[in-house]
Design an enzyme around this catalytic site. Structure first.
Site, PDB file in Angstrom:
ATOM      1  CD  GLU A 140      -1.811  -2.281   1.747  1.00 22.85           C
ATOM      2  OE1 GLU A 140      -0.629  -2.573   2.041  1.00 22.85           O
ATOM      3  OE2 GLU A 140      -2.772  -3.075   1.936  1.00 22.85           O
ATOM      4  CG  PHE A 190     -10.070  -9.380  11.646  1.00 27.40           C
ATOM      5  CD1 PHE A 190      -8.826  -9.778  12.127  1.00 27.40           C
ATOM      6  CD2 PHE A 190     -10.300  -9.413  10.279  1.00 27.40           C
ATOM      7  CE1 PHE A 190      -7.837 -10.205  11.253  1.00 27.40           C
ATOM      8  CE2 PHE A 190      -9.316  -9.843   9.404  1.00 27.40           C
ATOM      9  CZ  PHE A 190      -8.076 -10.247   9.891  1.00 27.40           C
ATOM     10  CE  LYS A 194     -17.178  -6.591   4.081  1.00 25.01           C
ATOM     11  NZ  LYS A 194     -16.517  -7.848   4.453  1.00 25.01           N
ATOM     12  CG  MET A 252      22.265  12.589   3.390  1.00 22.80           C
ATOM     13  SD  MET A 252      23.481  13.707   2.645  1.00 22.80           S
ATOM     14  CE  MET A 252      22.563  14.369   1.260  1.00 22.80           C
TER      15      MET A 252
HETATM   16  C1  LIG Z   1      12.206   5.914   5.618  1.00 26.16           C
HETATM   17  C2  LIG Z   1      13.492   6.594   5.939  1.00 26.16           C
HETATM   18  N1  LIG Z   1      14.355   6.037   6.807  1.00 26.16           N
HETATM   19  C3  LIG Z   1      15.527   6.639   7.085  1.00 26.16           C
HETATM   20  C4  LIG Z   1      15.857   7.822   6.497  1.00 26.16           C
HETATM   21  C5  LIG Z   1      17.167   8.528   6.831  1.00 26.16           C
HETATM   22  N2  LIG Z   1      18.045   8.612   5.661  1.00 26.16           N
HETATM   23  C6  LIG Z   1      18.132   9.702   4.875  1.00 26.16           C
HETATM   24  S1  LIG Z   1      19.139   9.494   3.583  1.00 26.16           S
HETATM   25  C7  LIG Z   1      19.520   7.937   4.045  1.00 26.16           C
HETATM   26  C8  LIG Z   1      20.479   7.101   3.242  1.00 26.16           C
HETATM   27  C9  LIG Z   1      19.928   6.742   1.928  1.00 26.16           C
HETATM   28  O1  LIG Z   1      20.790   5.821   1.327  1.00 26.16           O
HETATM   29  P1  LIG Z   1      20.602   5.456  -0.196  1.00 26.16           P
HETATM   30  O2  LIG Z   1      19.197   5.172  -0.486  1.00 26.16           O
HETATM   31  O3  LIG Z   1      21.579   4.407  -0.569  1.00 26.16           O
HETATM   32  O4  LIG Z   1      20.947   6.832  -0.919  1.00 26.16           O
HETATM   33  P2  LIG Z   1      22.337   7.638  -0.957  1.00 26.16           P
HETATM   34  O5  LIG Z   1      22.292   8.631   0.159  1.00 26.16           O
HETATM   35  O6  LIG Z   1      23.450   6.651  -0.797  1.00 26.16           O
HETATM   36  O7  LIG Z   1      22.346   8.294  -2.286  1.00 26.16           O
HETATM   37  C10 LIG Z   1      18.851   7.593   5.221  1.00 26.16           C
HETATM   38  C11 LIG Z   1      18.979   6.304   5.920  1.00 26.16           C
HETATM   39  C12 LIG Z   1      14.916   8.387   5.604  1.00 26.16           C
HETATM   40  N3  LIG Z   1      15.125   9.546   5.001  1.00 26.16           N
HETATM   41  N4  LIG Z   1      13.776   7.747   5.320  1.00 26.16           N
END
Ligand SMILES: Cc1ncc(C[n+]2csc(CCOP(=O)(O)OP(=O)(O)O)c2C)c(N)n1
Length: 572
Positions: A63, A125, A175, A484
């Site tokens: 979803e 439920f 429902k 990041m």
């Molecule tokens: C749902 C969620 N969980 C955690 C984060 C924190 N967060 C921001 S950027 C990031 C890393 C993302 O890694 P990747 O998808 O490999 O992208 P990159 O930064 O390497 O380009 C995280 C964990 C977030 N933004 N969203």
């Protein structure tokens, strides 16, 4: 007894429609083209009607994927994205998408199933109090209590979602309301006396702004996503050229003003360019059009636009003065405000020196990186994607470093070509949002730029891409890390890389293959050139696993607590 049976029969003959019939009829009246929905017990009466309905129904594999797809669809089409989820877990699975749409002002109309009215409150439920859960993250939410109200409530939901400042509206559907039968109700007009967004700004404020522009020496326009929502790009350009005012963009506003225009000075904010951030720091008049001065844009508010008179045009009065004191508030639709501004008799500002300063900053301090054939640089990959699509593709991103490189290095010429999760920063957004974007514009080349971690939060949606044969180009910037997070740990946590490195990623090419999608692992610039030429213009989905440099950081950067003028990593 006989008489009673006959009466019941007559009554039964008169009861000709169900709540679900009324729902689908209302969707047709709203000219809904696509529903992103996932069935379950509480919405079975609705799904039974969808069986015979000719509105396209997309079955995401989760979803959350469905609601992000609806967001991508809404951002590109300008229409409301429509979502259906069942009660309980179906409904709670869409919570992140609602929060995301609320933050980025995306119009959605979301239907959740609910247990029957007689058992609400009994922990039945798959019962969840979805109104309670979503009240802070919807523009409006309600539960249907009377079948005859359905046509009006749905009309109101679309009206509220798409007018004023757009946002998500949720309708909870017990429902028994969906399966209950009544005579077709008389069509009712919507009646929302408490909801009357101001469209036309106060003329005196427009005059005040015009005078401020005439006497400014260093004016700048900060253009936000409000420009895109109100379809004001053309008028913005006309006004800017008439008054010769430089423009910078917010992350979500990209494309509202053409990146190749001589008066465009780039992206502002945490990873914005030197010129845009210095323009905001040094301007004497800041005209914010349709942006909300969020913290990633302003940096430390104490140092934000310290020399400027601030004007703010926004359809949402709650945004004006929320974060930044505003001398010239203009409440109204951006397009209407600009159409009034271009008609004013106002002398353009004497700002040629200011424009020269911005031009020289731009020349001396562009984005920069050290290129290499291998390891492949993510910035170079973005430039190549830009070149291969002539800057006309729809770019959808996930969240992280790749998102910032896309914003920095893809030069948007046109509006409504950019889909990203700005306010909430939702990993897992990109892949499904690309599905919605492609459904909104079938002829566009849609490039989904994703991180290797964010991609894994919604890989299941590859099934939809294959099933519907959507020719999405999935570009994974695979740095084997939560890039990041790794960058922040490197800079602010003494290189203590706590759970941000993932050296053992699965083979994305094999994963794509399992879904029937062709994939390529790309390790050098040369390889990238050859493969992009081969795949970018064909009509098939493809997954490109770009093995990019692991330790690459996004610069410039403004550290938390710092002002926009305190960027680090600027080219000297
Ligand atoms: C749902 C969620 N969980 C955690 C984060 C924190 N967060 C921001 S950027 C990031 C890393 C993302 O890694 P990747 O998808 O490999 O992208 P990159 O930064 O390497 O380009 C995280 C964990 C977030 N933004 N969203």
């Amino acid at each position: 007894m006989l008489q009673e049976a006959a009466f019941t029969k007559v009554k039964a003959e008169k009861k000709t429609v169900t709540g679900a019939d009324l729902l689908l009829e209302a969707l047709k009246k709203e000219e809904v083209e696509v529903i992103f929905g996932y069935p379950g017990g509480a919405v079975l009466p609705i799904y039974d009607k969808i069986y015979d309905c000719d509105i396209l129904h997309v079955l995401p594999r989760h979803e959350q994927g469905g609601i992000h797809a609806a967001e991508g669809y809404a951002r590109i089409s300008g229409k409301a994205g429509v979502v259906i989820a069942t009660s309980g877990p179906g409904a709670t699975n869409i919570v992140t998408g609602l929060a995301d749409a609320m933050m980025d002002s995306l119009p959605l109309v979301v239907f959740t199933g609910q247990v029957a009215t007689g058992v609400i409150g009994t922990d039945a439920f798959q019962e969840a109090d979805i109104l309670g859960i979503t009240t802070p993250i919807t523009k409006y939410n309600l539960q249907v209590r009377n079948i005859e109200d359905i046509p009006r409530l749905i009309k109101e939901a679309f009206h509220i979602a798409t007018t004023g400042r757009p946002g998500p509206v949720l309708i909870d559907f017990p429902k028994d309301i969906a399966s209950g039968m009544i005579e077709p109700p008389v069509e009712e007009e919507i009646s929302l006396p408490g909801y009357q967004p101001t469209i036309e700004p106060n003329y005196l404020q427009i005059r005040k702004l015009t005078e401020a522009v005439s006497s400014a020496k260093r004016p700048v326009i900060l253009a936000g996503a409000g420009i895109l929502f109100s379809k004001a790009s053309e008028l913005l350009r006309e006004y800017v050229e008439q008054q010769q005012i430089p423009v910078v963009h917010t992350l979500l506003g990209l494309g509202g003003f053409p990146a190749d225009h001589p008066l465009f000075f780039g992206l502002a904010g945490m990873h914005g360019c030197y010129t845009a951030n210095m323009a905001l720091s040094e301007c004497d008049l800041l005209i914010n059009i349709g942006a909300r001065f969020d913290d990633r844009l302003t940096g430390n508010l104490k140092h934000f636009a310290p020399k400027a008179t601030v004007a703010h045009i926004d359809i949402d009065p709650a945004e004006i003065g929320k974060n930044v004191p505003t001398e010239i508030p203009v409440v109204g639709d951006a397009k209407v405000a600009l159409s009034m501004l271009v008609k004013q008799e106002g002398k353009p500002p004497e700002n040629s020196e200011w424009i020269q300063t911005l031009e020289s900053w731009q020349k001396e301090n562009p984005y920069w990186y050290e290129n290499s054939n291998a390891p492949l640089k993510p910035q170079r990959v973005t430039e190549m994607l830009f070149e291969e699509t002539n800057g006309e593709g729809i770019v959808v991103t996930d969240v992280g470093q790749h998102q910032m490189w896309a914003a920095q290095y893809y030069q948007f010429k046109n509006p409504d070509r950019w889909v990203t999760s700005g306010g909430l920063g939702t990993m897992g957004f990109g892949l499904p949002a690309a599905i919605g974007a492609q459904l909104a514009d079938r002829s566009a080349t849609v490039v989904a730029i994703l991180g290797d971690a964010g991609f894994q939060m919604s890989t299941q949606e590859l099934a939809v891409i294959r099933e519907m044969n959507l020719p999405i180009k999935i570009a994974i910037y695979n740095n084997r890390s939560l890039g990041m997070v790794r960058q922040w740990q490197e800079i602010f946590y003494q290189e203590r890389y706590s759970h941000s490195k993932i050296p053992s990623q699965p083979s994305f090419v094999k994963l794509a293959d399992a879904y029937g999608i062709k994939g390529y692992e790309i390790t050098s610039e040369q390889e990238a050139e050859t493969i992009l030429k081969e795949v970018m213009n064909n009509n098939e989905p493809v997954l490109l696993d770009f093995r990019v440099a692991e330790g690459e950081n996004v610069y410039p950067m403004i550290a938390p607590g710092k002002g926009l003028h305190e960027m680090v990593g600027v080219k000297k």
